[in-house]
Design a protein around this motif. Structure first.
Motif, mmCIF file in Angstrom:
data_model
loop_
_atom_site.group_PDB
_atom_site.id
_atom_site.type_symbol
_atom_site.label_atom_id
_atom_site.label_comp_id
_atom_site.label_asym_id
_atom_site.label_seq_id
_atom_site.Cartn_x
_atom_site.Cartn_y
_atom_site.Cartn_z
ATOM 1 N N SER A 85 39.560 44.088 50.113
ATOM 2 C CA SER A 85 40.678 44.325 49.111
ATOM 3 C C SER A 85 39.908 43.385 47.779
ATOM 4 N N PHE A 86 40.264 43.988 46.477
ATOM 5 C CA PHE A 86 40.263 43.457 45.414
ATOM 6 C C PHE A 86 41.752 43.032 44.628
ATOM 7 N N LEU A 87 41.556 41.756 43.822
ATOM 8 C CA LEU A 87 42.826 41.731 42.961
ATOM 9 C C LEU A 87 42.381 40.849 41.772
ATOM 10 N N ILE A 88 42.680 41.347 40.514
ATOM 11 C CA ILE A 88 42.428 40.656 39.247
ATOM 12 C C ILE A 88 43.844 39.893 38.882
ATOM 13 N N LEU A 125 40.252 36.500 36.841
ATOM 14 C CA LEU A 125 39.275 36.298 37.833
ATOM 15 C C LEU A 125 39.546 37.585 38.816
ATOM 16 N N LEU A 126 38.528 37.932 39.540
ATOM 17 C CA LEU A 126 38.476 38.933 40.570
ATOM 18 C C LEU A 126 38.650 38.012 42.031
ATOM 19 N N PHE A 127 39.897 38.258 42.547
ATOM 20 C CA PHE A 127 39.981 37.716 43.970
ATOM 21 C C PHE A 127 39.389 38.792 44.848
ATOM 22 N N ILE A 128 38.769 38.374 45.991
ATOM 23 C CA ILE A 128 38.067 39.255 46.827
ATOM 24 C C ILE A 128 38.523 38.713 48.408
ATOM 25 N N GLY A 129 39.404 39.988 49.024
ATOM 26 C CA GLY A 129 39.687 39.673 50.394
ATOM 27 C C GLY A 129 38.523 39.963 51.434
ATOM 28 N N LYS A 157 35.263 35.529 55.802
ATOM 29 C CA LYS A 157 35.279 34.634 54.814
ATOM 30 C C LYS A 157 36.303 34.098 53.811
ATOM 31 N N GLY A 158 37.604 34.735 54.492
ATOM 32 C CA GLY A 158 38.801 34.531 53.678
ATOM 33 C C GLY A 158 38.701 35.054 52.305
ATOM 34 N N VAL A 159 39.248 34.378 51.400
ATOM 35 C CA VAL A 159 39.224 34.857 50.014
ATOM 36 C C VAL A 159 38.097 34.235 49.158
ATOM 37 N N LEU A 160 37.457 35.160 48.235
ATOM 38 C CA LEU A 160 36.228 34.435 47.365
ATOM 39 C C LEU A 160 37.021 34.969 45.901
ATOM 40 N N VAL A 161 36.623 34.070 45.093
ATOM 41 C CA VAL A 161 37.069 34.153 43.794
ATOM 42 C C VAL A 161 35.701 34.447 42.944
ATOM 43 N N PHE A 162 35.573 35.461 41.995
ATOM 44 C CA PHE A 162 34.373 35.749 41.384
ATOM 45 C C PHE A 162 34.791 35.807 39.956
ATOM 46 N N ASP A 163 34.008 35.238 38.874
ATOM 47 C CA ASP A 163 34.257 35.151 37.398
ATOM 48 C C ASP A 163 33.468 36.150 36.718
ATOM 49 N N GLY A 164 32.481 36.813 37.399
ATOM 50 C CA GLY A 164 31.444 37.682 36.624
ATOM 51 C C GLY A 164 30.117 37.088 36.911
ATOM 52 N N ASN A 165 30.075 35.849 37.284
ATOM 53 C CA ASN A 165 28.821 35.043 37.236
ATOM 54 C C ASN A 165 28.524 34.527 38.752
ATOM 55 N N LYS A 166 29.390 33.881 39.063
ATOM 56 C CA LYS A 166 29.457 33.111 40.499
ATOM 57 C C LYS A 166 30.568 33.174 41.225
ATOM 58 N N PHE A 167 30.476 32.903 42.441
ATOM 59 C CA PHE A 167 31.410 33.051 43.610
ATOM 60 C C PHE A 167 31.746 31.669 43.860
ATOM 61 N N ILE A 168 33.158 31.589 44.182
ATOM 62 C CA ILE A 168 34.069 30.297 44.769
ATOM 63 C C ILE A 168 34.524 30.612 45.830
#
Length: 217
Positions: free
Chosen positions: A174-177, A181-185, A189-200
């Motif tokens: 899943s995706f959520l903005i 920020l782009l939250f990725i399910g 690996k649980g939830v990743l956060v993407f800002d267009g350049n890097k993942f957290i």
């Protein structure tokens, strides 16, 4: 970000259905789809639901609030003036087993189990991108990102390219903005956060299978 188990949720409403696949508000109306009924509207006042829609039976994969789109394995539909209208594509390729759909830059992207059918504004197929395992798509910062069973891919000039990152190797559910920020399910690996350049990576969610994320008031 707070994760709670189902037992901790204070349920205010209860309706007995099959396993819910997707649920979303569209025009302040609550729609859902389960394993057998592709779409029904839930009346939260009477605690009842209406499934009287001219929609082919099938499995619901997407109900998109903002775009007012319903995607089942058999159809792609748009909610227009309180009616669900099918979006049909003119294509020589098999157009079943849909997984997702999006309109982007005057083109239509129909995703099925084989890949992506790209159509013009008149719904005539322009070309086909072969890529199995795509489950969803989102427009983030005017760039299309596709969730697959082996990470996120982005769209450039008729091709899909992988986001080369050590965090980007899990199935995407899943995706959520939110807050730009782009939250990725993911699965594992649980939830990743993407800002267009890097993942957290949100450390407290590692190991979870995250199928759906929602924003609450």
């Amino acid at each position: 970000l707070t994760l709670i188990t189902a037992e901790q949720v204070n349920a205010k409403y209860l309706l007995t259905t099959n396993r819910i696949k997707k649920i979303a508000f569209i025009n302040d109306e609550l729609f859902a789809g389960d394993d057998q009924t592709p779409l029904f509207k839930i009346d939260l006042k009477s605690l009842s639901f209406n499934s009287n829609y001219s929609i082919k039976s099938g499995t619901t994969y997407q109900i998109k609030s903002q775009d007012k789109i319903l995607v089942t394995n058999n159809q792609v539909l748009e909610y227009v003036t309180n009616n669900w209208q099918e979006i049909k594509i003119n294509s020589p390729n098999s157009v079943k087993n849909y997984k997702d759909y999006i309109k982007f830059n005057q083109q239509h992207f129909f995703i099925n189990f084989k890949g992506i059918i790209v159509a013009d504004n008149m719904f005539n197929e322009l070309y086909f991108i072969k890529k199995s395992g795509i489950s969803n798509v989102i427009n983030y910062k005017n760039q299309l990102y596709f969730g697959t069973d082996n990470g996120i891919f982005y769209y450039v000039k008729g091709e899909l390219k992988s986001l080369n990152n050590k965090e980007n190797d899990s199935p995407i559910n899943s995706f959520l903005i939110y807050n730009n920020l782009l939250f990725i399910g993911t699965s594992g690996k649980g939830v990743l956060v993407f800002d267009g350049n890097k993942f957290i990576s949100i450390q407290s969610t590692i190991g979870f299978v995250v199928e759906k994320m929602v924003i609450t008031k």
